[in-house]
Design an enzyme around this catalytic site. Sequence first.
Site, PDB file in Angstrom:
ATOM      1  N   ASP A   6       0.849  -1.188   0.000  1.00 51.27           N
ATOM      2  CA  ASP A   6       0.000   0.000   0.000  1.00 51.27           C
ATOM      3  C   ASP A   6       0.888   1.243   0.000  1.00 51.27           C
ATOM      4  O   ASP A   6       1.733   1.408   0.894  1.00 51.27           O
ATOM      5  CB  ASP A   6      -0.900  -0.015   1.244  1.00 51.27           C
ATOM      6  CG  ASP A   6      -2.029   0.982   1.157  1.00 51.27           C
ATOM      7  OD1 ASP A   6      -2.152   1.662   0.129  1.00 51.27           O
ATOM      8  OD2 ASP A   6      -2.797   1.090   2.142  1.00 51.27           O
ATOM      9  N   ASP A  99      -3.274   2.624  -5.812  1.00 55.40           N
ATOM     10  CA  ASP A  99      -2.184   2.700  -4.836  1.00 55.40           C
ATOM     11  C   ASP A  99      -2.020   1.469  -3.961  1.00 55.40           C
ATOM     12  O   ASP A  99      -1.260   1.512  -2.981  1.00 55.40           O
ATOM     13  CB  ASP A  99      -2.363   3.929  -3.938  1.00 55.40           C
ATOM     14  CG  ASP A  99      -3.671   3.906  -3.165  1.00 55.40           C
ATOM     15  OD1 ASP A  99      -4.596   3.181  -3.580  1.00 55.40           O
ATOM     16  OD2 ASP A  99      -3.773   4.611  -2.148  1.00 55.40           O
ATOM     17  N   GLU A 100      -2.672   0.369  -4.281  1.00 58.49           N
ATOM     18  CA  GLU A 100      -2.458  -0.835  -3.466  1.00 58.49           C
ATOM     19  C   GLU A 100      -2.733  -2.086  -4.284  1.00 58.49           C
ATOM     20  O   GLU A 100      -3.493  -2.076  -5.250  1.00 58.49           O
ATOM     21  CB  GLU A 100      -3.325  -0.815  -2.205  1.00 58.49           C
ATOM     22  CG  GLU A 100      -4.808  -0.836  -2.471  1.00 58.49           C
ATOM     23  CD  GLU A 100      -5.624  -0.942  -1.195  1.00 58.49           C
ATOM     24  OE1 GLU A 100      -5.321  -1.808  -0.345  1.00 58.49           O
ATOM     25  OE2 GLU A 100      -6.575  -0.154  -1.040  1.00 58.49           O
TER      26      GLU A 100
END
EC number: 2.7.7.7
Length: 382
Positions: A6, A99-100
């Site tokens: 993350d 983003d993860e």
Amino acid sequence: MILHIDMDAFYASASLIERPDLLGQPVIVGGAGRGVVLSATYEARRSGVSSGMPMGRARRLCPDAVVLAPDYDLYTQISGSIMHLFSQVTPLVEPISLDEAFLDVGGVCNGPESAAALGHELRDAVADEQGITCSVGVAPMKFVAKLASTSAKPDGLRLVRQDEVLDFLHPLPVEALWGVGASTQEKLHTLGLRTVGDIAHLPQRTLVRSLGQASGTTLHRLAWGHDERRVVPHEPERSIGSDETFGEDLDDPVLIKRHLLKLSDRVAARMRSAEVAGRTVVLKVRFSDFTTITRSRTLSEHTDVSREVYAVAAQLFDALGLQRARIRLVGVRVQGLTDRRLTSRQGKLGEREFGWQEADRAVDRASARFGAGIVRPASLVG
């Protein structure tokens, strides 16, 4: 073993790449005026700022913060590079958002320590190549890996071995479990359940009686560390959209359509970047009293052409028949996405050899070379 990776304050961190003078300062990324917070640096978060918070409240909590407008083209570019890095390690990569992602590294690592070492290597690679930090959770199952990465923030790594899962899980608050929102949390607290361990040691039938069969059974299994979900690679994005909250309510159809044009242009560009095309265009309108309506239309064939997306959005808006209604927010979304290479367009008699589709590709090339927004519709200039 599964990794959950993350990015730390991704949108804010990415925005600071081009603004190194703001490093170490409270920075908020989001819409100005009555928009919401997309991301904030940890310096701003210490003042209570969080994602999804109204910008007005965020500014009151952190009056010294610098507010930056989001740059979605930059975020998409960085995310694509990061996901490509992950795919070089294992084909089992499941992006959850820009983003993860989850990575199943069971086929490339021979144990927990090996997986943790790989996690450290990926953290270093992201920092070196992209200039941002990330946190990594390493665990035998997905939801524990995600909780581990959260506990490692910012810029850390947490390894939870199989025999450590229950010791890690049971002290956590009940809202740490997937599926526990505000309503479920309230019901659990009513039962006197405050920690994951409390849920685990409550008879499952009691939990089912209070929460229902599906939710009660799932939470009880999670509380004992049972999660059979596997990493699903290359999960396609089901829709792409963009919203805009106005600084003040608008009632002029001409101005509103100008914003719809900007949003349609942005959505279509993101579709082309992702190499997908869609069939259903969705319009969202939120009025000054926060009443929200959506309208949609499905096309006869897939498209990623900015002009075609806007044409449908504008028609949907006209069909509402609004009489100077005061509007707070509009949004455009395209659904029914599929790989652009698998779609075909029906030619029309007398059609030009080169049209709007080719024009969009030329704009994309110019934007990639000179920056987003270097070429845009004339009505959006100035």
